[in-house]
Write an enzyme that holds these catalytic residues in place. Structure first.
Site, PDB file in Angstrom:
ATOM      1  N   GLU A  58      14.213  59.784  47.786  1.00 53.57           N
ATOM      2  CA  GLU A  58      15.168  59.925  48.899  1.00 53.57           C
ATOM      3  C   GLU A  58      16.554  60.357  48.422  1.00 53.57           C
ATOM      4  O   GLU A  58      17.569  59.737  48.766  1.00 53.57           O
ATOM      5  CB  GLU A  58      15.249  58.620  49.716  1.00 53.57           C
ATOM      6  CG  GLU A  58      13.940  58.315  50.412  1.00 53.57           C
ATOM      7  CD  GLU A  58      14.002  57.189  51.440  1.00 53.57           C
ATOM      8  OE1 GLU A  58      15.031  56.489  51.530  1.00 53.57           O
ATOM      9  OE2 GLU A  58      13.008  57.012  52.164  1.00 53.57           O
ATOM     10  N   GLU A  96       5.955  57.607  51.929  1.00 48.87           N
ATOM     11  CA  GLU A  96       6.385  56.357  52.580  1.00 48.87           C
ATOM     12  C   GLU A  96       6.190  56.535  54.076  1.00 48.87           C
ATOM     13  O   GLU A  96       6.795  57.445  54.671  1.00 48.87           O
ATOM     14  CB  GLU A  96       7.853  56.044  52.300  1.00 48.87           C
ATOM     15  CG  GLU A  96       8.110  55.509  50.914  1.00 48.87           C
ATOM     16  CD  GLU A  96       9.546  55.040  50.722  1.00 48.87           C
ATOM     17  OE1 GLU A  96      10.142  54.490  51.675  1.00 48.87           O
ATOM     18  OE2 GLU A  96      10.068  55.261  49.615  1.00 48.87           O
TER      19      GLU A  96
HETATM   20  O1  AHR Z   1      10.143  51.178  51.526  1.00 44.11           O
HETATM   21  C1  AHR Z   1      11.421  50.658  51.668  1.00 44.11           C
HETATM   22  C2  AHR Z   1      12.521  51.664  51.366  1.00 44.11           C
HETATM   23  O2  AHR Z   1      12.509  52.653  52.360  1.00 44.11           O
HETATM   24  C3  AHR Z   1      12.370  52.452  50.083  1.00 44.11           C
HETATM   25  O3  AHR Z   1      12.919  51.790  49.000  1.00 44.11           O
HETATM   26  C4  AHR Z   1      13.153  53.693  50.372  1.00 44.11           C
HETATM   27  O4  AHR Z   1      12.654  54.796  49.655  1.00 44.11           O
HETATM   28  C5  AHR Z   1      13.056  53.860  51.860  1.00 44.11           C
HETATM   29  O5  AHR Z   1      14.294  54.091  52.446  1.00 44.11           O
END
Ligand code: AHR
Length: 503
Positions: free
Chosen positions: A174, A293
């Protein structure tokens, strides 16, 4: 009941092969994912390394092919060297992403041991927040180089004679987000990702590399971020990652259930961006997607604000999932399957305790959250070839979406097992949905099972005390009807798995 929904599938009209890695997951050094989740040395069910065997059993039940590690936001401030070598000599660090203390009781080698026990592979992320090329090339030398160099020999000295041979590597996490330690512009990140990836590949040419894409569809830099990053790193990377979480903070269930519609367009836009860059480069290589994610995340937000900083493994991001969340997870899985031709990896975030299908109590039991079930069904039954779903469904409008089909569905043909599996969500929260399936090209078949996840109370959860309040049953009514079609009734607000045996 509403009007009938229909689906026609033909075995020759195919979207693509399911890459099993779309059923991946994620373990971050965050909250109780590691400490109290996969690892709890003094738990009655801990094995000789301190890994919870009850958690391992639940993980194995999901048949998870790949697990991303060690973050997430965590990785952008992580020194991987802190987590290798004698445990009693490892430093405790201030962990800035989640404002905790990281004790480093578990690190890279232990995680690789856990992966073996869980029958899964690792997807490793390197720190491109506070660090860069040097640490990434050292880590891959430590991990994948056989012997005879400083870092590979150090691994051997740490008790790991054979290289870990990790194949899949994420270049940061990210990096488009201002919350990220070492947040970068797309140009800064694209250049760094390219140079880091090059050096890592010079150490091990067999690896696959994932560039960090947008953190969610609403990012102001989306999709310019992907276009710029891929323009700078096209020759080096194989995948671009995307992330997305949904929530129902407005308590508008119909709107919540419709959100996967935006996931469809998110995926399609990123694919178009990859193809635009390929065309611009006159390139041969297709860049595919790693949706590394995804999940529902919102229940724990208020609670998390009350936690004191600088604790070891505080209960962060412990969303307790309800029935409607499981339906959204089902819709998200269907979204990814519908683009199985290009979504080649994905990680439900995360695996244990932190926005996770598996929950534990420290010193206590482990249990399955509601979202465990659609994820498990897709992982177990959703392997094979995804077929083009020709769907007609009654529709409705919600606050943010128009023409939302009540039916969300996809079919997967497993030629080897001679099975077709249909995953279907009825988004209608008031009424059942009649569903007719036309498998015209498949010859003879029977319905072997119709699994249903339903509950009168959309807000019902599973807890330590009542772990089986929301569980699937196999009394769905899908059956072969006159005319060779399958007829089923999809209960209101339900997740369905219709398994068809080809005879
Ligand atoms: O999964 C939780 C968080 O969400 C992770 O650390 C991040 O990559 C995202 O913003």
């Amino acid at each position: 009941m509403t009007d009938k929904a229909t689906m026609i599938v033909d075995k020759d009209f195919q979207i693509g092969e399911v890459d099993k890695r779309i059923y991946g997951s994620f373990i971050e050094h965050l909250g109780r994912a590691v400490y109290g989740g996969i690892y709890e040395a003094d738990h009655p069910q801990a094995d000789e390394q301190g890994f919870r065997s009850d958690v391992l059993e639940l993980v194995k039940g999901l048949d998870v092919p790949i697990v991303r590690y060690p973050g997430g936001n965590f990785v952008s401030g992580y020194n991987w060297e802190d987590g290798v070598g004698p445990v009693d000599q490892r430093p405790k660090r201030l962990e800035l992403a989640w404002r905790t203390i990281e004790p480093n009781w578990i690190g890279f080698n232990e995680f690789m041991d856990w992966c073996k026990k869980a029958n899964t592979d690792a997807m490793m992320a390197v720190n491109l927040g506070t660090r860069g090329i040097d640490d990434a090339r050292n880590l891959i030398e430590y991990s994948n180089h056989k012997s005879g160099s400083y870092w590979s020999d150090l691994r051997i000295q740490h008790g790991y004679k054979d290289p870990h041979n990790v194949k899949t590597w994420c270049l940061g996490n990210e990096m488009d987000g201002p919350w990220q330690i070492g947040h970068k512009t797309s140009v800064e990140y694209g250049r760094l990702a390219n140079e880091t990836g090059k050096a890592m590949r010079w150490v091990d040419p067999t690896i696959e590399l994932v560039a960090s894409g947008s953190s969610f569809i609403g990012m102001p830099t989306f999709p310019e971020w992907e276009a710029t990053v891929l323009d700078l790193a096209y020759d080096t990377v194989d995948y671009v990652s995307i992330h997305q979480y949904y929530g129902n903070s407005q308590n508008d269930t119909s709107n919540f259930l419709a959100q996967s519609i935006s996931m469809d367009s998110y995926i399609n836009t990123v694919i178009s961006t990859c193809d635009y860059v390929q065309a611009k480069k006159r390139g041969k290589k297709k860049i595919n997607l790693s949706f590394d994610e995804w999940n529902v995340w919102y229940h724990s937000n208020a609670q998390d604000k009350k936690l004191d900083p600088w604790q070891i493994a505080p209960p962060q991001l412990e969303d307790v999932y309800n029935h409607e969340d499981a339906l959204v997870v089902g819709c998200m899985l269907i979204s990814m399957l519908k683009r199985a031709d290009r979504v080649k990896m994905a990680c439900i975030a995360q695996l244990v305790n932190v926005i996770a299908p598996i929950m534990t109590q420290n010193g206590g039991p482990a249990w399955k959250q509601t979202i465990y079930y659609p994820y498990m069904h897709a992982s177990i039954f959703g392997r094979g070839t995804v077929l083009v779903p020709l769907v007609k469904s009654p529709k409705h409008d919600t606050k943010d979406f128009t023409d939302v089909p009540y039916l969300e569905t996809v079919a997967v043909h497993n030629e080897e097992k001679e099975e077709v599996t249909i995953f279907a969500v009825n988004r209608n929260i008031e009424e059942a949905l009649p569903f007719e399936i036309d498998l015209r090209s498949f010859g003879a078949f029977t319905v072997s099972e119709h699994i249903v996840l339903e509950h009168e109370d959309l807000k019902m959860t599973n807890t330590a005390e009542a772990p089986n309040r929301v569980t699937p049953h196999t009394s769905g009514n899908a059956a072969l009807a006159d005319g060779g079609k399958i007829q089923a009734t999809l209960s209101k607000a339900s997740w369905n798995v219709i398994r068809i045996k080809l005879t």
